[in-house]
Design a protein around this motif. Structure first.
Motif, PDB file in Angstrom:
ATOM      1  N   PHE A  37       0.831  -1.203   0.000  1.00 37.80           N
ATOM      2  CA  PHE A  37       0.000   0.000   0.000  1.00 37.80           C
ATOM      3  C   PHE A  37       0.865   1.252   0.000  1.00 37.80           C
ATOM      4  N   ALA A  38       1.845   1.293   0.891  1.00 40.55           N
ATOM      5  CA  ALA A  38       2.734   2.455   0.971  1.00 40.55           C
ATOM      6  C   ALA A  38       3.558   2.620  -0.309  1.00 40.55           C
ATOM      7  N   GLU A  39       3.978   1.503  -0.866  1.00 38.22           N
ATOM      8  CA  GLU A  39       4.756   1.534  -2.105  1.00 38.22           C
ATOM      9  C   GLU A  39       3.927   2.099  -3.260  1.00 38.22           C
ATOM     10  N   THR A  40       2.672   1.707  -3.353  1.00 40.86           N
ATOM     11  CA  THR A  40       1.791   2.202  -4.412  1.00 40.86           C
ATOM     12  C   THR A  40       1.560   3.696  -4.266  1.00 40.86           C
ATOM     13  N   LEU A  41       1.330   4.159  -3.040  1.00 42.57           N
ATOM     14  CA  LEU A  41       1.123   5.591  -2.830  1.00 42.57           C
ATOM     15  C   LEU A  41       2.390   6.390  -3.127  1.00 42.57           C
ATOM     16  N   ALA A  42       3.532   5.857  -2.731  1.00 41.40           N
ATOM     17  CA  ALA A  42       4.795   6.551  -3.005  1.00 41.40           C
ATOM     18  C   ALA A  42       5.065   6.626  -4.506  1.00 41.40           C
ATOM     19  N   ARG A  43       4.767   5.538  -5.220  1.00 36.58           N
ATOM     20  CA  ARG A  43       4.960   5.532  -6.669  1.00 36.58           C
ATOM     21  C   ARG A  43       4.054   6.567  -7.339  1.00 36.58           C
ATOM     22  N   GLY A  44       2.822   6.712  -6.846  1.00 33.95           N
ATOM     23  CA  GLY A  44       1.904   7.720  -7.374  1.00 33.95           C
ATOM     24  C   GLY A  44       2.418   9.125  -7.133  1.00 33.95           C
ATOM     25  N   GLU A  45       2.954   9.358  -5.935  1.00 39.68           N
ATOM     26  CA  GLU A  45       3.509  10.679  -5.625  1.00 39.68           C
ATOM     27  C   GLU A  45       4.727  10.992  -6.490  1.00 39.68           C
ATOM     28  N   GLN A  46       5.604  10.006  -6.661  1.00 42.49           N
ATOM     29  CA  GLN A  46       6.796  10.221  -7.483  1.00 42.49           C
ATOM     30  C   GLN A  46       6.429  10.501  -8.937  1.00 42.49           C
ATOM     31  N   THR A  47       5.458   9.779  -9.450  1.00 39.34           N
ATOM     32  CA  THR A  47       5.033   9.989 -10.833  1.00 39.34           C
ATOM     33  C   THR A  47       4.384  11.355 -10.990  1.00 39.34           C
ATOM     34  N   ALA A  48       3.565  11.765 -10.020  1.00 36.46           N
ATOM     35  CA  ALA A  48       2.940  13.091 -10.076  1.00 36.46           C
ATOM     36  C   ALA A  48       3.995  14.182 -10.028  1.00 36.46           C
ATOM     37  N   ASN A  49       4.978  14.002  -9.164  1.00 33.74           N
ATOM     38  CA  ASN A  49       6.054  14.983  -9.059  1.00 33.74           C
ATOM     39  C   ASN A  49       6.858  15.051 -10.363  1.00 33.74           C
ATOM     40  N   ALA A  56       6.998  14.668 -17.449  1.00 34.39           N
ATOM     41  CA  ALA A  56       6.971  13.258 -17.845  1.00 34.39           C
ATOM     42  C   ALA A  56       5.632  12.931 -18.516  1.00 34.39           C
ATOM     43  N   ASP A  57       5.516  11.711 -18.969  1.00 35.94           N
ATOM     44  CA  ASP A  57       4.338  11.257 -19.702  1.00 35.94           C
ATOM     45  C   ASP A  57       3.082  11.337 -18.842  1.00 35.94           C
ATOM     46  N   PRO A  58       2.056  12.078 -19.284  1.00 34.15           N
ATOM     47  CA  PRO A  58       0.818  12.178 -18.495  1.00 34.15           C
ATOM     48  C   PRO A  58       0.066  10.850 -18.393  1.00 34.15           C
ATOM     49  N   HIS A  59       0.256   9.957 -19.363  1.00 33.71           N
ATOM     50  CA  HIS A  59      -0.402   8.649 -19.297  1.00 33.71           C
ATOM     51  C   HIS A  59       0.082   7.867 -18.080  1.00 33.71           C
ATOM     52  N   ASN A  60       1.372   7.938 -17.786  1.00 33.66           N
ATOM     53  CA  ASN A  60       1.916   7.277 -16.594  1.00 33.66           C
ATOM     54  C   ASN A  60       1.328   7.871 -15.323  1.00 33.66           C
TER      55      ASN A  60
END
Length: 94
Positions: A37-49, A56-60
């Motif tokens: 769960f924490a990994e998924t949220l962190a990945r979302g934050e990193q991609t948004a940043n 970066a690619d908006p599709h990602n």
């Protein structure tokens, strides 16, 4: 009694009942789920940043945010089920 019923009774008696918790497996499963769960949220934050800062690619970004939303909804659903079970236990007559 025939040999199959004796063998079946022996296997049935040796099997761990479904109602008996596995004390070694429960903490590992919960920690694994919390880590995922924490990994998924962190990945979302990193991609948004990365999308906002580096372009970066908006599709990602959309994919990562959808995964994070699904993870949060799943966590809320599990929490609600735990609360329901707790309240059901409280309503049981003693």
């Amino acid at each position: 009694m025939d040999i199959t019923s004796v063998a079946a009774a022996r296997v049935y008696g040796a099997a761990r009942p479904a109602t008996a918790p596995d004390p070694a497996g429960a903490p590992q499963a919960m920690s694994k789920a919390a880590g995922s769960f924490a990994e998924t949220l962190a990945r979302g934050e990193q991609t948004a940043n990365a999308t906002l800062v580096e372009g970066a690619d908006p599709h990602n970004l959309i994919t990562a945010l959808a995964e994070a939303e699904l993870a949060v909804e799943t966590a809320v659903t599990v929490r609600n089920k735990v609360v329901e079970a707790y309240l059901e236990i409280l309503r049981m007559p003693v």
